[in-house]
Design a protein around this motif. Structure first.
Motif, PDB file in Angstrom:
ATOM      1  N   VAL A   8     108.423  24.343   7.781  1.00  0.00           N
ATOM      2  CA  VAL A   8     108.663  25.746   8.102  1.00  0.00           C
ATOM      3  C   VAL A   8     109.538  25.838   9.347  1.00  0.00           C
ATOM      4  O   VAL A   8     109.289  25.156  10.351  1.00  0.00           O
ATOM      5  CB  VAL A   8     107.337  26.493   8.325  1.00  0.00           C
ATOM      6  N   LEU A   9     110.571  26.655   9.297  1.00  0.00           N
ATOM      7  CA  LEU A   9     111.446  26.860  10.452  1.00  0.00           C
ATOM      8  C   LEU A   9     110.826  27.883  11.403  1.00  0.00           C
ATOM      9  O   LEU A   9     110.363  28.946  10.970  1.00  0.00           O
ATOM     10  CB  LEU A   9     112.827  27.347   9.993  1.00  0.00           C
ATOM     11  N   ASN A  10     110.815  27.531  12.686  1.00  0.00           N
ATOM     12  CA  ASN A  10     110.249  28.398  13.735  1.00  0.00           C
ATOM     13  C   ASN A  10     108.875  28.930  13.329  1.00  0.00           C
ATOM     14  O   ASN A  10     108.674  30.135  13.119  1.00  0.00           O
ATOM     15  CB  ASN A  10     111.206  29.561  14.037  1.00  0.00           C
ATOM     16  N   PRO A  11     107.893  28.035  13.188  1.00  0.00           N
ATOM     17  CA  PRO A  11     106.566  28.458  12.722  1.00  0.00           C
ATOM     18  C   PRO A  11     105.827  29.304  13.765  1.00  0.00           C
ATOM     19  O   PRO A  11     106.214  29.367  14.933  1.00  0.00           O
ATOM     20  CB  PRO A  11     105.856  27.131  12.481  1.00  0.00           C
ATOM     21  N   ARG A  12     104.741  29.900  13.321  1.00  0.00           N
ATOM     22  CA  ARG A  12     103.883  30.661  14.231  1.00  0.00           C
ATOM     23  C   ARG A  12     103.121  29.697  15.135  1.00  0.00           C
ATOM     24  O   ARG A  12     103.051  28.494  14.889  1.00  0.00           O
ATOM     25  CB  ARG A  12     102.911  31.528  13.432  1.00  0.00           C
ATOM     26  N   ALA A  13     102.513  30.263  16.173  1.00  0.00           N
ATOM     27  CA  ALA A  13     101.789  29.423  17.145  1.00  0.00           C
ATOM     28  C   ALA A  13     100.635  28.689  16.491  1.00  0.00           C
ATOM     29  O   ALA A  13     100.383  27.511  16.782  1.00  0.00           O
ATOM     30  CB  ALA A  13     101.288  30.289  18.296  1.00  0.00           C
ATOM     31  N   GLU A  14      99.906  29.359  15.604  1.00  0.00           N
ATOM     32  CA  GLU A  14      98.779  28.695  14.941  1.00  0.00           C
ATOM     33  C   GLU A  14      99.243  27.622  13.966  1.00  0.00           C
ATOM     34  O   GLU A  14      98.520  26.658  13.697  1.00  0.00           O
ATOM     35  CB  GLU A  14      97.904  29.723  14.222  1.00  0.00           C
ATOM     36  N   GLU A  15     100.430  27.778  13.406  1.00  0.00           N
ATOM     37  CA  GLU A  15     100.971  26.761  12.511  1.00  0.00           C
ATOM     38  C   GLU A  15     101.554  25.588  13.280  1.00  0.00           C
ATOM     39  O   GLU A  15     101.568  24.456  12.770  1.00  0.00           O
ATOM     40  CB  GLU A  15     102.068  27.368  11.624  1.00  0.00           C
ATOM     41  N   LEU A  16     102.008  25.835  14.483  1.00  0.00           N
ATOM     42  CA  LEU A  16     102.657  24.795  15.269  1.00  0.00           C
ATOM     43  C   LEU A  16     101.706  23.651  15.599  1.00  0.00           C
ATOM     44  O   LEU A  16     102.095  22.483  15.572  1.00  0.00           O
ATOM     45  CB  LEU A  16     103.233  25.398  16.551  1.00  0.00           C
ATOM     46  N   GLU A  17     100.451  23.969  15.886  1.00  0.00           N
ATOM     47  CA  GLU A  17      99.477  22.927  16.214  1.00  0.00           C
ATOM     48  C   GLU A  17      99.270  21.992  15.026  1.00  0.00           C
ATOM     49  O   GLU A  17      99.230  20.764  15.181  1.00  0.00           O
ATOM     50  CB  GLU A  17      98.164  23.564  16.644  1.00  0.00           C
TER      51      GLU A  17
END
Length: 304
Positions: free
Chosen positions: A170-179
């Protein structure tokens, strides 16, 4: 309490309250994440690359960072997980036909809606942060998440190259996805390191096996050569003995024949000598005087 010049304090001035987080304008965040390089903060321009965390970079900025990690002040905080160009994927982006270079200046004008340089090749939606975009790390093709969901397939919609679910980033994911993506990236790096270690070990074992096989072949060749040489020497020695024996036999036979011939010659010479003596006796004058061709010439006391 009035008309004395005093003031009435409010509740928030008397009671400490939890500070509220400052709200950030989402439009500004979209411009930062989708229209500029995460490292150099310059406008995105081809070639564009992305890492396993879905951040967008200009390839030139990544090259400068790899050559000098202090080239950008916050480089180690933004892309510390990038160790080489193998950690990034060059994106295959679809250019927006409505975009012009003159509109790139709209990034600094917050009153004007910017036009994205890239779009989804399937849905034709602009890559401006209003829609979720993904890319495949197997081929680098970029498309909207909606297009991938509407056309489910195990091959890329654009280039038909096969991929798995773990290859969708995913490009530029959300904060919860980033972890979750950070954990997945760590697992991927550990798996790649283990595979490299196994390949290196297998290669070392292969070289060692080839070396051992080569040594065994050399030993076998030397043993075979020694055995062949020994057999050849034995055959040569046997032939020499045979030739020597034959020569000895021939010499002995020749000597025997020569001795026999010498003996025969001696006997013949002796017989000839005896015959000569006998012949001489027959021709003796004393004997011949007794006989004169069988006739008696004169009677005397000798032949009376």
């Amino acid at each position: 309490m009035g008309c004395d010049g005093g003031s009435i304090p409010k509740r928030d001035e008397l009671v400490k309250q939890k500070q509220r987080k400052a709200k950030v304008d989402q439009n500004i965040l979209n411009r930062v994440h989708w229209f500029s390089c995460a490292l150099s903060k310059k406008a995105l321009s081809s070639p564009v690359v992305s890492c396993g965390l879905g951040k967008l970079y200009n390839r030139d900025a990544i090259l400068e960072f790899l050559l000098d990690r202090t080239a950008y002040g916050d480089g180690d905080l933004i892309c510390k997980h990038i160790k080489s160009l193998k950690d990034v994927v060059t994106l295959q982006l679809e250019l927006n036909p409505s975009f012009s270079e003159a509109q790139s200046a709209s990034l600094t004008n917050h009153d004007q809606e910017p036009i994205s340089r890239y779009i989804c090749p399937i849905t034709m939606k602009e890559m401006n942060g209003k829609h979720r975009f993904v890319y495949l790390d197997t081929c680098g093709c970029v498309m909207s998440e909606q297009a991938m969901k509407e056309v489910p397939s195990k091959t890329c919609i654009k280039c038909t190259k096969p991929y798995e679910a773990v290859n969708v980033i995913v490009l530029n994911p959300r904060a919860e996805e980033l972890e979750a993506m950070e954990l997945a990236l760590l697992e991927k790096q550990a798996r790649i390191a283990a595979e490299k270690k196994e390949k290196k070990k297998a290669k070392a074992n292969k070289k060692e096996l080839e070396f051992m096989n080569g040594a065994d072949s050399k030993l076998l060749d030397s043993t075979t050569s020694s055995s062949s040489k020994r057999k050849l020497d034995e055959a040569t020695t046997t032939d020499s003995h045979k030739h020597k024996k034959q020569h000895t036999t021939t010499t002995t036979t020749t000597a025997t024949l020569s001795s026999t011939h010498s003996l025969t010659a001696a006997v013949a010479a002796k017989v000839a000598e005896q015959m000569a003596v006998n012949a001489s006796r027959q021709k003796s004058s004393a004997i011949q005087s007794l006989y004169n061709n069988g006739r008696v010439s004169k009677e005397n006391f000798m032949n009376r």
